[in-house]
Motif scaffolding. Structure first.
Motif, PDB file in Angstrom:
ATOM      1  N   THR A  26       0.845  -1.188   0.000  1.00 50.08           N
ATOM      2  CA  THR A  26       0.000   0.000   0.000  1.00 50.08           C
ATOM      3  C   THR A  26       0.878   1.234   0.000  1.00 50.08           C
ATOM      4  O   THR A  26       2.004   1.195   0.515  1.00 50.08           O
ATOM      5  CB  THR A  26      -0.928   0.015   1.236  1.00 50.08           C
ATOM      6  N   ALA A  27       0.404   2.290  -0.583  1.00 50.79           N
ATOM      7  CA  ALA A  27       1.189   3.524  -0.628  1.00 50.79           C
ATOM      8  C   ALA A  27       1.243   4.154   0.757  1.00 50.79           C
ATOM      9  O   ALA A  27       0.242   4.196   1.467  1.00 50.79           O
ATOM     10  CB  ALA A  27       0.566   4.497  -1.620  1.00 50.79           C
ATOM     11  N   ALA A  28       2.421   4.618   1.146  1.00 48.77           N
ATOM     12  CA  ALA A  28       2.624   5.325   2.416  1.00 48.77           C
ATOM     13  C   ALA A  28       1.944   4.621   3.584  1.00 48.77           C
ATOM     14  O   ALA A  28       1.022   5.149   4.195  1.00 48.77           O
ATOM     15  CB  ALA A  28       2.135   6.763   2.304  1.00 48.77           C
ATOM     16  N   PRO A  29       2.388   3.406   3.910  1.00 47.94           N
ATOM     17  CA  PRO A  29       1.778   2.690   5.031  1.00 47.94           C
ATOM     18  C   PRO A  29       1.942   3.443   6.344  1.00 47.94           C
ATOM     19  O   PRO A  29       2.905   4.184   6.539  1.00 47.94           O
ATOM     20  CB  PRO A  29       2.552   1.366   5.054  1.00 47.94           C
ATOM     21  N   VAL A  30       0.983   3.236   7.243  1.00 47.62           N
ATOM     22  CA  VAL A  30       1.046   3.828   8.573  1.00 47.62           C
ATOM     23  C   VAL A  30       1.859   2.900   9.473  1.00 47.62           C
ATOM     24  O   VAL A  30       1.527   1.723   9.630  1.00 47.62           O
ATOM     25  CB  VAL A  30      -0.352   4.043   9.163  1.00 47.62           C
ATOM     26  N   VAL A  31       2.947   3.431  10.044  1.00 44.28           N
ATOM     27  CA  VAL A  31       3.826   2.662  10.928  1.00 44.28           C
ATOM     28  C   VAL A  31       3.710   3.242  12.332  1.00 44.28           C
ATOM     29  O   VAL A  31       3.829   4.448  12.521  1.00 44.28           O
ATOM     30  CB  VAL A  31       5.296   2.736  10.449  1.00 44.28           C
ATOM     31  N   LEU A  32       3.458   2.377  13.311  1.00 42.26           N
ATOM     32  CA  LEU A  32       3.379   2.791  14.708  1.00 42.26           C
ATOM     33  C   LEU A  32       4.455   2.065  15.498  1.00 42.26           C
ATOM     34  O   LEU A  32       4.489   0.837  15.537  1.00 42.26           O
ATOM     35  CB  LEU A  32       2.003   2.470  15.283  1.00 42.26           C
ATOM     36  N   ASP A  33       5.353   2.836  16.120  1.00 45.84           N
ATOM     37  CA  ASP A  33       6.418   2.285  16.964  1.00 45.84           C
ATOM     38  C   ASP A  33       6.003   2.526  18.416  1.00 45.84           C
ATOM     39  O   ASP A  33       6.179   3.610  18.955  1.00 45.84           O
ATOM     40  CB  ASP A  33       7.741   2.990  16.640  1.00 45.84           C
ATOM     41  N   LEU A  34       5.408   1.503  19.031  1.00 43.14           N
ATOM     42  CA  LEU A  34       4.891   1.609  20.392  1.00 43.14           C
ATOM     43  C   LEU A  34       5.976   1.165  21.364  1.00 43.14           C
ATOM     44  O   LEU A  34       6.729   0.235  21.089  1.00 43.14           O
ATOM     45  CB  LEU A  34       3.653   0.729  20.524  1.00 43.14           C
ATOM     46  N   CYS A  35       6.050   1.810  22.541  1.00 44.28           N
ATOM     47  CA  CYS A  35       7.178   1.602  23.453  1.00 44.28           C
ATOM     48  C   CYS A  35       8.465   1.918  22.698  1.00 44.28           C
ATOM     49  O   CYS A  35       9.411   1.137  22.671  1.00 44.28           O
ATOM     50  CB  CYS A  35       7.212   0.184  24.000  1.00 44.28           C
ATOM     51  N   CYS A  36       8.489   3.095  22.092  1.00 44.84           N
ATOM     52  CA  CYS A  36       9.497   3.394  21.067  1.00 44.84           C
ATOM     53  C   CYS A  36      10.886   3.661  21.615  1.00 44.84           C
ATOM     54  O   CYS A  36      11.861   3.598  20.866  1.00 44.84           O
ATOM     55  CB  CYS A  36       9.048   4.587  20.235  1.00 44.84           C
ATOM     56  N   ARG A  86       4.038   6.827   6.899  1.00 41.58           N
ATOM     57  CA  ARG A  86       3.581   7.795   7.893  1.00 41.58           C
ATOM     58  C   ARG A  86       3.894   7.199   9.262  1.00 41.58           C
ATOM     59  O   ARG A  86       3.289   6.208   9.661  1.00 41.58           O
ATOM     60  CB  ARG A  86       2.088   8.056   7.716  1.00 41.58           C
ATOM     61  N   LEU A  87       4.849   7.797   9.950  1.00 41.71           N
ATOM     62  CA  LEU A  87       5.384   7.213  11.178  1.00 41.71           C
ATOM     63  C   LEU A  87       4.829   7.907  12.417  1.00 41.71           C
ATOM     64  O   LEU A  87       4.841   9.133  12.518  1.00 41.71           O
ATOM     65  CB  LEU A  87       6.918   7.324  11.171  1.00 41.71           C
ATOM     66  N   HIS A  88       4.372   7.092  13.364  1.00 38.18           N
ATOM     67  CA  HIS A  88       3.948   7.555  14.674  1.00 38.18           C
ATOM     68  C   HIS A  88       4.700   6.720  15.715  1.00 38.18           C
ATOM     69  O   HIS A  88       4.973   5.533  15.496  1.00 38.18           O
ATOM     70  CB  HIS A  88       2.445   7.381  14.858  1.00 38.18           C
ATOM     71  N   ALA A  89       5.023   7.332  16.839  1.00 37.45           N
ATOM     72  CA  ALA A  89       5.760   6.633  17.890  1.00 37.45           C
ATOM     73  C   ALA A  89       5.270   7.128  19.243  1.00 37.45           C
ATOM     74  O   ALA A  89       4.844   8.283  19.379  1.00 37.45           O
ATOM     75  CB  ALA A  89       7.263   6.867  17.749  1.00 37.45           C
ATOM     76  N   ALA A  90       5.343   6.261  20.254  1.00 34.35           N
ATOM     77  CA  ALA A  90       4.888   6.652  21.590  1.00 34.35           C
ATOM     78  C   ALA A  90       5.684   5.923  22.653  1.00 34.35           C
ATOM     79  O   ALA A  90       6.116   4.782  22.462  1.00 34.35           O
ATOM     80  CB  ALA A  90       3.396   6.336  21.752  1.00 34.35           C
ATOM     81  N   ASP A  91       5.871   6.604  23.777  1.00 38.92           N
ATOM     82  CA  ASP A  91       6.545   6.005  24.915  1.00 38.92           C
ATOM     83  C   ASP A  91       6.077   6.714  26.185  1.00 38.92           C
ATOM     84  O   ASP A  91       5.702   7.895  26.156  1.00 38.92           O
ATOM     85  CB  ASP A  91       8.068   6.128  24.785  1.00 38.92           C
TER      86      ASP A  91
END
Length: 337
Positions: free
Chosen positions: A145-155, A173-178
Motif C-alpha cells: 500500500t502507498a505510504a503505510p502507517v507505521v506505529l512504533d509503540l514503546c518506542c 507515515r510514522l507515529h511513535a509513543a513512549d
C-alpha cells in the motif's frame, strides 16, 4: 518503555543474564573493517613521545584504563571515545564515566542501529543489535500500500521506527509513543523533521564530520501509556505496529548487567512476573488499532515465544514466530485478517 540489559552496542546485546543464554551476542560480532577507515585519525603515540597537558590520552592508554575497569572491548571503545570527544578535557570526562560503568552509548550520546546513528541520552534505554531482526521482520510484513502507517509503540529512542521508515525510503507515515519523558525527548530528536535528524551510514562513518544528514523522518512522537498516548484518528489505520515491550521477568532484573540495571529505566526492562505483562496490555487493544491486514511485531525471549504467541492468538490475531539464531533474536508477528 522498552526492555532488557547491556555492553557496547557496537558489539553486544546487553540483557544477557546467565538464565537467558539465548540472548547473548556472539563474541565475534563487529567493530569491522568499517572502523579501519578511521583508525588513522586515532593512532597512538609511541612511548617515547611526551604528552603535553593539552594532548589527549592515546588510544593505547585509554584502552588500558578501560580494560582495567572491566571493559571487554576496550580497544574499540577507546577508539570511539577519542573520535567523539571534542578535546582532551571532554575525553577525560567521557573516559571517567565509561570506567565508572556508564553505558558506552550514554557516554557517546549515540548508538549504532541498523546502519543509523541514533541519539541516546543518559538514563534512556539503549537499542540492542538483536532488535535489528525486528526491523527485518517488520519490513517483510509491510503491506502493498502507498505510504503505510507505521506505529512504533514503546518506542524508546525511536530506533525501530527510524530504521523501518528509512528502509522504506521515507515512504511511510510514522507515529511513535513512549511513557518515559526522557525517551520521548530522544525519539523526537531522532524522528521529528524539525527536532533532529537521523544519520544514515555505518556506525563509524556516520560521525558529524564524515557525513551530512541525508533526510529527516517525519515522525510524530507522543508521550503516554501505550495506546492511550495516541490520537483516536489512528484507530483501525495502522499497517505495521512494532511494540518492543519490556519482557524481562521481574525476578530476573537483578541478574541483568549493571549497565542496564543501574543506568536504564526499570520501566524499559521489567515485563512483570512472567515477562508478558506489557504484551498482554498491547494485545488487548491491538486488533482495534490495526488496519485489516495490518501486523503487530514484538521481540521476546525464545523461552517465552510460545506463551507470547498464545497471548496474541487469544486477541484474535494470526500468529507466527520467527527467529535468527545468529543474533540470537526471536520475534512474534501477529496479523489482523
Amino acid at each position: 518503555m522498552r526492555h532488557h540489559d547491556t555492553e557496547p552496542a557496537t558489539h553486544r546485546d546487553l540483557r544477557d543474564p546467565a538464565t537467558h543464554p539465548e540472548l547473548r551476542e556472539p563474541a565475534a560480532d563487529p567493530v569491522s573493517a568499517q572502523a579501519a577507515e578511521l583508525r588513522a585519525a586515532a593512532e597512538p603515540r609511541t612511548a617515547a613521545e611526551p604528552r603535553t597537558s593539552a594532548e589527549p590520552l592515546s588510544e593505547t592508554e585509554l584502552a588500558a584504563r578501560l580494560r582495567a575497569a572491566g571493559c571487554v572491548f576496550a580497544e574499540d571503545e577507546a577508539r570511539l571515545l577519542r573520535l567523539t570527544a571534542r578535546g582532551p578535557a571532554e575525553l577525560e570526562r567521557m573516559t571517567g564515566r565509561r570506567a565508572a560503568g556508564e553505558p558506552l552509548e550514554h557516554v557517546l550520546g549515540w548508538a549504532g542501529f541498523d546502519g543509523l546513528r541514533i541519539a541516546v541520552d543518559p538514563g534512556v534505554f539503549v537499542p540492542r543489535r538483536r532488535t535489528e531482526f525486528l526491523v527485518r521482520a517488520a519490513l517483510e510484513a509491510v503491506p502493498d500500500t502507498a505510504a503505510p502507517v507505521v506505529l512504533d509503540l514503546c518506542c524508546g529512542t525511536g530506533a525501530v521506527g527510524a530504521a523501518v521508515v528509512t528502509r522504506l525510503g521515507g515512504d511511510a507515515r510514522l507515529h511513535a509513543a513512549d511513557l518515559d519523558p526522557a525517551a520521548v525527548r530522544c525519539a523526537r530528536r531522532n524522528l521529528h523533521p524539525l527536532g533532529g535528524r537521523v544519520y544514515e551510514g555505518d556506525l563509524f562513518a556516520a560521525l558529524p564530520a564524515a557525513r551530512r544528514n541525508l533526510h529527516p523522518l517525519g515522525g510524530r512522537v507522543y508521550e503516554g501509556d501505550l495506546f492511550a498516548a495516541l490520537p483516536a484518528a489512528l484507530r483501525g489505520t495502522v499497517h505495521l505496529l512494532t511494540a518492543n515491550v519490556p519482557y524481562v521477568p521481574t525476578d530476573d532484573i537483578p541478574l541483568l548487567p549493571s549497565e542496564a540495571r543501574d543506568h536504564e529505566p526499570r520501566t524499559a526492562l521489567d515485563g512483570g512476573p512472567d515477562g508478558l505483562a506489557l504484551l498482554r496490555r498491547v494485545a488487548a487493544e491491538a486488533y482495534d488499532w490495526l488496519a485489516p491486514g495490518g501486523t503487530l511485531l514484538t521481540e521476546t525471549g525464545s523461552h517465552q515465544s510460545g506463551a507470547a504467541a498464545g497471548v496474541l492468538r487469544e486477541a484474535g490475531l494470526t500468529v507466527r514466530v520467527v527467529s535468527d539464531p545468529e543474533l540470537p533474536a526471536t520475534v512474534v508477528t501477529a496479523t489482523r485478517r
